[in-house]
Design an enzyme around this catalytic site. Sequence first.
Site, short mmCIF file in Angstrom:
data_model
loop_
_atom_site.label_atom_id
_atom_site.label_comp_id
_atom_site.label_asym_id
_atom_site.label_seq_id
_atom_site.Cartn_x
_atom_site.Cartn_y
_atom_site.Cartn_z
N LYS A 142 1.23 10.36 19.35
CA LYS A 142 1.22 8.92 19.03
C LYS A 142 2.35 8.56 18.08
O LYS A 142 3.07 7.57 18.29
CB LYS A 142 -0.12 8.56 18.41
CG LYS A 142 -0.14 7.20 17.71
CD LYS A 142 -1.28 7.10 16.73
CE LYS A 142 -0.98 6.03 15.70
NZ LYS A 142 -2.04 5.88 14.70
N ASN A 143 2.54 9.36 17.03
CA ASN A 143 3.53 9.03 16.00
C ASN A 143 4.96 9.28 16.44
O ASN A 143 5.89 8.98 15.70
CB ASN A 143 3.22 9.79 14.71
CG ASN A 143 1.96 9.28 14.04
OD1 ASN A 143 1.55 8.15 14.23
ND2 ASN A 143 1.31 10.15 13.28
N ARG B 262 0.09 -0.84 11.57
CA ARG B 262 1.15 -0.56 10.61
C ARG B 262 2.49 -0.27 11.28
O ARG B 262 3.54 -0.68 10.80
CB ARG B 262 0.73 0.65 9.76
CG ARG B 262 1.64 0.92 8.58
CD ARG B 262 1.39 -0.08 7.48
NE ARG B 262 2.40 -0.03 6.46
CZ ARG B 262 2.44 -0.83 5.40
NH1 ARG B 262 1.51 -1.74 5.25
NH2 ARG B 262 3.38 -0.74 4.50
N CYS C 200 -4.66 1.14 9.12
CA CYS C 200 -5.81 1.76 8.47
C CYS C 200 -5.84 1.46 6.98
O CYS C 200 -4.79 1.35 6.33
CB CYS C 200 -5.76 3.28 8.67
SG CYS C 200 -6.35 3.82 10.28
N ARG D 33 0.70 1.11 1.48
CA ARG D 33 1.83 1.70 2.19
C ARG D 33 2.90 0.62 2.37
O ARG D 33 3.16 0.15 3.47
CB ARG D 33 1.39 2.27 3.55
CG ARG D 33 0.42 3.42 3.41
CD ARG D 33 0.25 4.16 4.72
NE ARG D 33 -0.57 3.40 5.66
CZ ARG D 33 -0.85 3.80 6.90
NH1 ARG D 33 -0.34 4.92 7.36
NH2 ARG D 33 -1.61 3.08 7.69
N ASP E 23 8.68 -1.44 1.24
CA ASP E 23 9.80 -1.75 0.36
C ASP E 23 10.99 -0.81 0.58
O ASP E 23 12.14 -1.22 0.44
CB ASP E 23 9.36 -1.74 -1.12
CG ASP E 23 8.75 -0.42 -1.54
OD1 ASP E 23 8.20 0.28 -0.68
OD2 ASP E 23 8.78 -0.11 -2.75
N LEU E 24 10.72 0.46 0.94
CA LEU E 24 11.84 1.37 1.20
C LEU E 24 12.61 0.95 2.44
O LEU E 24 13.84 1.09 2.49
CB LEU E 24 11.32 2.81 1.37
CG LEU E 24 10.73 3.48 0.14
CD1 LEU E 24 10.27 4.90 0.47
CD2 LEU E 24 11.75 3.52 -0.99
N ASP F 263 -2.53 13.56 7.44
CA ASP F 263 -3.32 13.14 8.60
C ASP F 263 -4.35 14.18 9.00
O ASP F 263 -5.18 13.92 9.89
CB ASP F 263 -2.40 12.84 9.79
CG ASP F 263 -1.81 11.45 9.72
OD1 ASP F 263 -2.18 10.69 8.83
OD2 ASP F 263 -0.96 11.12 10.58
N ARG G 252 -7.53 4.72 18.30
CA ARG G 252 -6.14 4.42 17.94
C ARG G 252 -5.26 5.67 17.99
O ARG G 252 -4.04 5.57 18.09
CB ARG G 252 -6.07 3.82 16.53
CG ARG G 252 -6.68 2.42 16.41
CD ARG G 252 -6.47 1.84 15.02
NE ARG G 252 -5.08 1.96 14.62
CZ ARG G 252 -4.66 2.58 13.53
NH1 ARG G 252 -5.53 3.15 12.71
NH2 ARG G 252 -3.39 2.63 13.25
#
Length: 435
Positions: free
Chosen positions: A23-24, A94, A118, A123, A126-127, A306, A398
């Site tokens: 997924k990621n 996200r 989630c 989280r 800003d970066l 995770d 998800r």
Amino acid sequence: MDYKMKITGGVPLRGKIEAQGAKNAALPIMAASLLLKSGTLNIHKVPRLHDVLTMADLLRGLGAEIQYEKGEMSISIPEDLSWETPSNLVRKMRASSLVLGPLLARCGRAVLPLPGGCSIGSRPIDLHLKGLSRMGASIDLVHGAVHATANGLKGCRIYLDFPSVGATENLLMAAVFAEGETVLENTAREPEITNLVQTLKSMGASIEEEGTGVIRIKGVDELHDAETIVIPDRIETCTYILASIMSGGEIEIENVIPQHIDSLIAKLEEGGASFTVKNDSVIVHPINRLKAVSLKTMPYPGFPTDLQPQIMATLALADGASVIQEGVFQARFLHVSELNRMGARIELQGNTAVVTGVEHLVGADVSATDLRAGAALILAGLAAKDETCVYHIGHVWRGYEDMDKKLQQLGGQVEIMPTESVGTKVNGAVMKEDS
């Protein structure tokens, strides 16, 4: 409609399954298709997950045409692409923030409501925004949405204060068209980053990934049609490894890249577990009882955050006291109270959990508060005596494709059922249906 998973525990899992695509890795690769000025990206082994479907709808909302069937996805990007993202989709997930860099690079502007996901702690992006500003973007926050514009991004050196996966991916994609060279330092080193780099290079990007947290990108004028394959999901693989150990079973997981799961294998071997690791699969051998181990979650190649809820569930049955320190997300302990309802003995001390192993867990009605917490409760249910019902199972969908079917394939006694009403009462509180 909200759903629950009913689990009758105490059955050892046995058999063979295949790991899904990650997924990621799939989500940033899908976002990368926006960099095409007119063309198609074909992606293989795309898992059918709620987040993947949300990202597909988000891309369609920007003008993409998507065909998706049996793990094969084709994304066609038109010359005229929208740069304003649909807020109702962005707030679901996200990973929606991953379209910011590609849109800015491709269209010169982007509007992105602050994304959801989630509830595991702050989280912020800003970066992402700080890096894009370094490349010449103008960033404004208007009514809860990021408004970004750029008259051509400029290559530069960007040092990330923290090796954020999302920031690395966003800045990497934004830099593909930037003038000159962009050097990203202290980047995330997860395998999913390498999968994205490989995809972008197949599209014609000029990227050097040194594997040491430094990525160099030389800007190009345009990208072209390409095809890519999503790597196996290491978190899903590890979840089933832990499910096998908790149930006292023996399973084989195929479509695995063993070096991606080294941190879990090493920690479980420390606890007395044994494995047969092949080129692209792993066999989990039965163990009577795991010994206690201690760990700290860290960015890759450290132990993944995770997996923290799932290994906590596993260590709840270990011999001795384990110490788990959460080093990534400050609110990733929402599953502790639910595991304790099932007979676990877990005490929190700030960002550290002390897990004293018990002889057995007991079935209970529990609620999934987020994706990985839900997976942990399912593992606990597989090992528990009697029956467990995990409510709000939509969180789990998800990140895990056909989890109920895979567990059934391994002999697990699980069943997906609708809850009695939208406002189902769990643990004395009314829980609302997932959005």
